[in-house]
Design an enzyme around this catalytic site. Structure first.
Site, PDB file in Angstrom:
ATOM      1  N   CYS A 145     -23.397 -10.192  -1.541  1.00 21.26           N
ATOM      2  CA  CYS A 145     -22.777  -8.999  -0.677  1.00 21.26           C
ATOM      3  C   CYS A 145     -23.306  -7.664  -1.121  1.00 21.26           C
ATOM      4  O   CYS A 145     -23.397  -6.747  -0.210  1.00 21.26           O
ATOM      5  CB  CYS A 145     -21.191  -8.987  -1.211  1.00 21.26           C
ATOM      6  SG  CYS A 145     -20.985  -8.728  -3.014  1.00 21.26           S
TER       7      CYS A 145
ATOM      8  N   CYS B 242     -24.659  -5.347   2.210  1.00 28.80           N
ATOM      9  CA  CYS B 242     -24.021  -4.032   2.647  1.00 28.80           C
ATOM     10  C   CYS B 242     -25.051  -3.329   3.176  1.00 28.80           C
ATOM     11  O   CYS B 242     -25.890  -2.815   2.317  1.00 28.80           O
ATOM     12  CB  CYS B 242     -23.426  -3.312   1.170  1.00 28.80           C
ATOM     13  SG  CYS B 242     -22.507  -1.933   1.607  1.00 28.80           S
TER      14      CYS B 242
ATOM     15  N   CYS C  81     -19.378  -7.325   3.606  1.00 26.59           N
ATOM     16  CA  CYS C  81     -19.526  -7.905   2.579  1.00 26.59           C
ATOM     17  C   CYS C  81     -18.743  -9.427   2.546  1.00 26.59           C
ATOM     18  O   CYS C  81     -18.760 -10.029   1.298  1.00 26.59           O
ATOM     19  CB  CYS C  81     -19.045  -6.927   1.568  1.00 26.59           C
ATOM     20  SG  CYS C  81     -17.257  -6.464   1.532  1.00 26.59           S
TER      21      CYS C  81
ATOM     22  N   CYS D 245     -19.930 -14.116   2.731  1.00 30.44           N
ATOM     23  CA  CYS D 245     -19.727 -14.634   1.329  1.00 30.44           C
ATOM     24  C   CYS D 245     -19.307 -15.961   1.251  1.00 30.44           C
ATOM     25  O   CYS D 245     -18.494 -16.615   1.855  1.00 30.44           O
ATOM     26  CB  CYS D 245     -18.483 -13.712   0.813  1.00 30.44           C
ATOM     27  SG  CYS D 245     -17.686 -14.347  -0.662  1.00 30.44           S
TER      28      CYS D 245
ATOM     29  N   ASP E 292       0.885  -1.325  -0.037  1.00 31.72           N
ATOM     30  CA  ASP E 292      -0.048  -0.039   0.007  1.00 31.72           C
ATOM     31  C   ASP E 292       0.922   1.133   0.101  1.00 31.72           C
ATOM     32  O   ASP E 292       0.363   2.352   0.549  1.00 31.72           O
ATOM     33  CB  ASP E 292      -0.883   0.047   1.218  1.00 31.72           C
ATOM     34  CG  ASP E 292      -1.837  -1.088   1.099  1.00 31.72           C
ATOM     35  OD1 ASP E 292      -2.164  -1.570   0.091  1.00 31.72           O
ATOM     36  OD2 ASP E 292      -2.481  -1.352   2.286  1.00 31.72           O
TER      37      ASP E 292
ATOM     38  N   CYS F 265     -17.972 -15.473  -8.641  1.00 32.99           N
ATOM     39  CA  CYS F 265     -19.210 -14.749  -8.201  1.00 32.99           C
ATOM     40  C   CYS F 265     -20.335 -15.123  -9.002  1.00 32.99           C
ATOM     41  O   CYS F 265     -21.567 -15.589  -8.389  1.00 32.99           O
ATOM     42  CB  CYS F 265     -19.294 -13.172  -8.129  1.00 32.99           C
ATOM     43  SG  CYS F 265     -18.298 -12.574  -7.098  1.00 32.99           S
TER      44      CYS F 265
ATOM     45  N   CYS G 231     -18.924   3.572   1.555  1.00 31.83           N
ATOM     46  CA  CYS G 231     -18.315   2.374   2.165  1.00 31.83           C
ATOM     47  C   CYS G 231     -17.821   2.996   3.882  1.00 31.83           C
ATOM     48  O   CYS G 231     -17.240   3.819   4.016  1.00 31.83           O
ATOM     49  CB  CYS G 231     -17.181   2.411   1.246  1.00 31.83           C
ATOM     50  SG  CYS G 231     -16.381   0.795   2.254  1.00 31.83           S
TER      51      CYS G 231
END
Length: 291
Positions: free
Chosen positions: A192, A196, A237, A241, A130, A186, A212
């Site tokens: 998801c 949310c 989310c 899953c 990151d 998916c 978010c």
């Protein structure tokens, strides 16, 4: 030229769960990323729009960059499956329960680089967690680690989406590069998107950072939508899953939780935004300082 076999073997020995390789060739997904920014989905996070030319061409990271080694760590822990249904306290995403993964993964990447340099003395590289404008999920897909799911996260066959990524960019070619998986995780599942609580998941496998919960609790994105008790990150989310069910828990002690958020002591600290010695080691430190 570097042996892919050596790279993968050493990456496993260092502690990575998955490792793949790809070139520093241009990343075509940058056009989609720029469209996402133009629509305002990046909210007021200005760093996302900086140095887009490097996101397009990782070769620009440093002179001589040729290949990217993409590594992933499984971090699934006892809290990754979600909090009790009737829980009304302060919630922390499971990645934020451990020591800050940025430093941990960077140290692992450096060890990988050192050990590779012992085999290949002319090798030079840079480690990123990151810390560079890389489209790391696109690179991870190209390196065969997984595919991007509807919640915009990388989904791997072995560990679902509970993985953390790091990259080692090197100045040499690799004898064999990995290829993207012929797999769409998916298909017709939209669970998801339905789960949310703030409708932040777009229909094109991207997130609206303006809505978010993670963006608001970690990055300080302004907004009036509820956070559903989350004080750092959000696992809504991910916890339900289908790809994250029955996956192995992380066995690497470097990524073990350093505190139990359900205890009265930590609920008091989390509710008041107060840090103690354990919490200062974790991503909570950054999130709380932004408040």
């Amino acid at each position: 030229m570097i042996s892919r076999k050596n790279i993968v073997e050493i990456a496993r020995e260092v502690g990575f769960s998955l490792c793949g390789t790809t070139t520093c060739d241009d990343v075509s997904e940058v056009a989609f990323f720029e469209q996402w920014l133009e629509k305002g989905y990046g909210s007021e996070l200005p760093y996302l729009a900086r140095r887009v030319e490097i996101r397009r061409s990782p070769r620009l990271l440093f002179d001589g960059a040729r290949s990217v080694i993409v590594c992933a760590v499984n971090y699934r822990n006892a809290f990754s499956g979600g909090y009790p249904r009737d829980f009304e306290g302060a919630k922390v995403a499971s990645y934020a329960l451990m020591a800050d993964y940025h430093a941990t993964i960077k140290a692992m990447l450096r060890e990988l680089a050192v050990r590779l340099k012992e085999l290949y003395p002319s090798l030079e590289g840079r480690c990123y967690v990151d810390t560079a404008p890389l489209l790391e999920k696109a690179l991870a897909v190209r390196a065969g680690l997984g595919q991007v799911g509807r919640n915009s996260l990388l989904i791997t066959r072995e560990y679902g989406s509970f993985v953390l990524l790091g990259e080692l960019v090197i100045n040499d070619e690799i004898d064999r590069y990995d290829q993207p998986l012929d797999w769409q995780p998916c298909e017709d599942c939209h669970l998801c998107e339905r789960l949310c609580p703030v409708a932040a998941i777009n229909g094109n496998r991207t997130i609206d950072a303006r809505r978010c919960i993670s963006a608001r609790t970690v990055e300080g994105v302004a907004g009036s939508l509820p956070t559903n008790g989350w004080v750092c990150g959000c696992d809504e989310c991910q916890s339900k899953c289908p790809h994250n069910q029955s996956k192995p828990l992380c066995e690497n002690e470097l990524f073990a939780p350093v505190f139990d958020p359900l205890t009265d002591e930590y609920q008091r600290l989390l509710g008041s935004g107060t840090l103690n010695e354990n919490l200062t080691q974790t991503p909570l430190a950054r999130a709380f300082r932004r408040k």
